[in-house]
Design a protein around this motif. Structure first.
Motif, PDB file in Angstrom:
ATOM      1  N   PRO A  34       1.489 -14.044  -6.397  1.00 43.32           N
ATOM      2  CA  PRO A  34       2.044 -13.286  -7.520  1.00 43.32           C
ATOM      3  C   PRO A  34       1.545 -11.850  -7.570  1.00 43.32           C
ATOM      4  O   PRO A  34       0.829 -11.401  -7.041  1.00 43.32           O
ATOM      5  CB  PRO A  34       1.010 -14.161  -8.460  1.00 43.32           C
ATOM      6  CG  PRO A  34       0.803 -15.448  -7.753  1.00 43.32           C
ATOM      7  CD  PRO A  34       0.660 -15.035  -6.531  1.00 43.32           C
ATOM      8  N   ALA A  35       2.398 -11.292  -8.278  1.00 44.29           N
ATOM      9  CA  ALA A  35       2.091  -9.703  -8.554  1.00 44.29           C
ATOM     10  C   ALA A  35       0.843  -9.405  -9.322  1.00 44.29           C
ATOM     11  O   ALA A  35       0.430 -10.418 -10.254  1.00 44.29           O
ATOM     12  CB  ALA A  35       3.244  -8.896  -9.280  1.00 44.29           C
ATOM     13  N   HIS A  36      -0.075  -8.472  -8.748  1.00 47.70           N
ATOM     14  CA  HIS A  36      -1.329  -8.260  -9.570  1.00 47.70           C
ATOM     15  C   HIS A  36      -1.676  -7.020  -9.222  1.00 47.70           C
ATOM     16  O   HIS A  36      -2.396  -6.581  -8.199  1.00 47.70           O
ATOM     17  CB  HIS A  36      -2.390  -9.186  -9.365  1.00 47.70           C
ATOM     18  CG  HIS A  36      -3.627  -8.986  -9.872  1.00 47.70           C
ATOM     19  ND1 HIS A  36      -4.860  -9.694  -9.571  1.00 47.70           N
ATOM     20  CD2 HIS A  36      -4.048  -8.617 -11.106  1.00 47.70           C
ATOM     21  CE1 HIS A  36      -5.668  -9.486 -10.372  1.00 47.70           C
ATOM     22  NE2 HIS A  36      -5.043  -8.691 -11.263  1.00 47.70           N
ATOM     23  N   PHE A  37      -1.476  -5.840 -10.243  1.00 46.09           N
ATOM     24  CA  PHE A  37      -1.596  -4.350  -9.698  1.00 46.09           C
ATOM     25  C   PHE A  37      -2.051  -3.670 -11.002  1.00 46.09           C
ATOM     26  O   PHE A  37      -1.796  -3.828 -12.207  1.00 46.09           O
ATOM     27  CB  PHE A  37      -0.271  -3.717  -9.389  1.00 46.09           C
ATOM     28  CG  PHE A  37       0.902  -4.192 -10.214  1.00 46.09           C
ATOM     29  CD1 PHE A  37       1.145  -3.065 -11.093  1.00 46.09           C
ATOM     30  CD2 PHE A  37       1.631  -4.940  -9.834  1.00 46.09           C
ATOM     31  CE1 PHE A  37       2.405  -3.143 -11.924  1.00 46.09           C
ATOM     32  CE2 PHE A  37       2.822  -5.008 -10.625  1.00 46.09           C
ATOM     33  CZ  PHE A  37       3.148  -4.228 -11.755  1.00 46.09           C
ATOM     34  N   ILE A  38      -2.542  -2.594 -10.761  1.00 48.01           N
ATOM     35  CA  ILE A  38      -3.086  -1.529 -11.803  1.00 48.01           C
ATOM     36  C   ILE A  38      -1.796  -0.713 -12.361  1.00 48.01           C
ATOM     37  O   ILE A  38      -1.055  -0.378 -11.561  1.00 48.01           O
ATOM     38  CB  ILE A  38      -4.208  -0.765 -11.327  1.00 48.01           C
ATOM     39  CG1 ILE A  38      -5.400  -1.304 -10.788  1.00 48.01           C
ATOM     40  CG2 ILE A  38      -4.299   0.401 -12.176  1.00 48.01           C
ATOM     41  CD1 ILE A  38      -6.305  -0.553 -10.231  1.00 48.01           C
ATOM     42  N   LYS A  39      -1.667  -0.666 -13.577  1.00 42.30           N
ATOM     43  CA  LYS A  39      -0.492  -0.019 -14.089  1.00 42.30           C
ATOM     44  C   LYS A  39      -0.798   1.389 -14.769  1.00 42.30           C
ATOM     45  O   LYS A  39       0.020   2.404 -14.673  1.00 42.30           O
ATOM     46  CB  LYS A  39       0.245  -0.877 -15.128  1.00 42.30           C
ATOM     47  CG  LYS A  39      -0.432  -1.133 -16.384  1.00 42.30           C
ATOM     48  CD  LYS A  39       0.508  -1.816 -17.407  1.00 42.30           C
ATOM     49  CE  LYS A  39      -0.258  -1.825 -18.769  1.00 42.30           C
ATOM     50  NZ  LYS A  39       0.495  -2.155 -19.821  1.00 42.30           N
ATOM     51  N   GLU A  40      -2.080   1.428 -15.121  1.00 43.42           N
ATOM     52  CA  GLU A  40      -2.465   2.784 -15.987  1.00 43.42           C
ATOM     53  C   GLU A  40      -4.055   3.045 -15.500  1.00 43.42           C
ATOM     54  O   GLU A  40      -4.852   2.245 -15.638  1.00 43.42           O
ATOM     55  CB  GLU A  40      -2.254   2.588 -17.224  1.00 43.42           C
ATOM     56  CG  GLU A  40      -2.415   3.880 -18.186  1.00 43.42           C
ATOM     57  CD  GLU A  40      -2.253   3.856 -19.568  1.00 43.42           C
ATOM     58  OE1 GLU A  40      -1.889   4.872 -20.129  1.00 43.42           O
ATOM     59  OE2 GLU A  40      -2.599   2.707 -20.094  1.00 43.42           O
TER      60      GLU A  40
END
Length: 104
Positions: A41-47
């Motif tokens: 599953p996607a799991h990333f920093i957005k800001e």
């Protein structure tokens, strides 16, 4: 996931250099698990935001294309020895992490 970050800030003349490493898996959502073959599953920093003594000085919008445990470095004018830099990230799933450093 390790929920931590290392931040350093160094003054040279009138320029402050900030360096940070953020411990995060940064999964894009398109990579498969080698054992099961299922998508991770996607799991990333957005800001990511940086503050100098509580006042925002820079922000960046990130996405799933940033590598695992990202390193971020930037320079700015106007910091003084003893000032505090705080970096905060927010992931697309809502979790946050912050780290700080005193400019030396």
């Amino acid at each position: 996931m390790a929920d931590k970050m290392k931040v350093r800030a160094k003054l040279s003349g009138t320029t402050t250099t900030v360096k940070a490493i953020m411990y995060h898996p940064m999964e894009s959502g398109s990579r498969k698990d080698k054992e099961t073959g299922e998508l991770i599953p996607a799991h990333f920093i957005k800001e990511v935001k940086a503050e100098l003594n509580g006042e925002m000085i820079i922000s960046a919008d990130w996405g799933p294309g940033v590598s695992k445990n990202p390193y971020w470095s930037f320079e700015f004018e106007g910091g003084k020895a003893g000032d505090t830099i705080k970096i905060t990230w927010t992931a697309h799933l809502g979790e946050t992490c912050a780290g700080d450093a005193v400019i030396n």
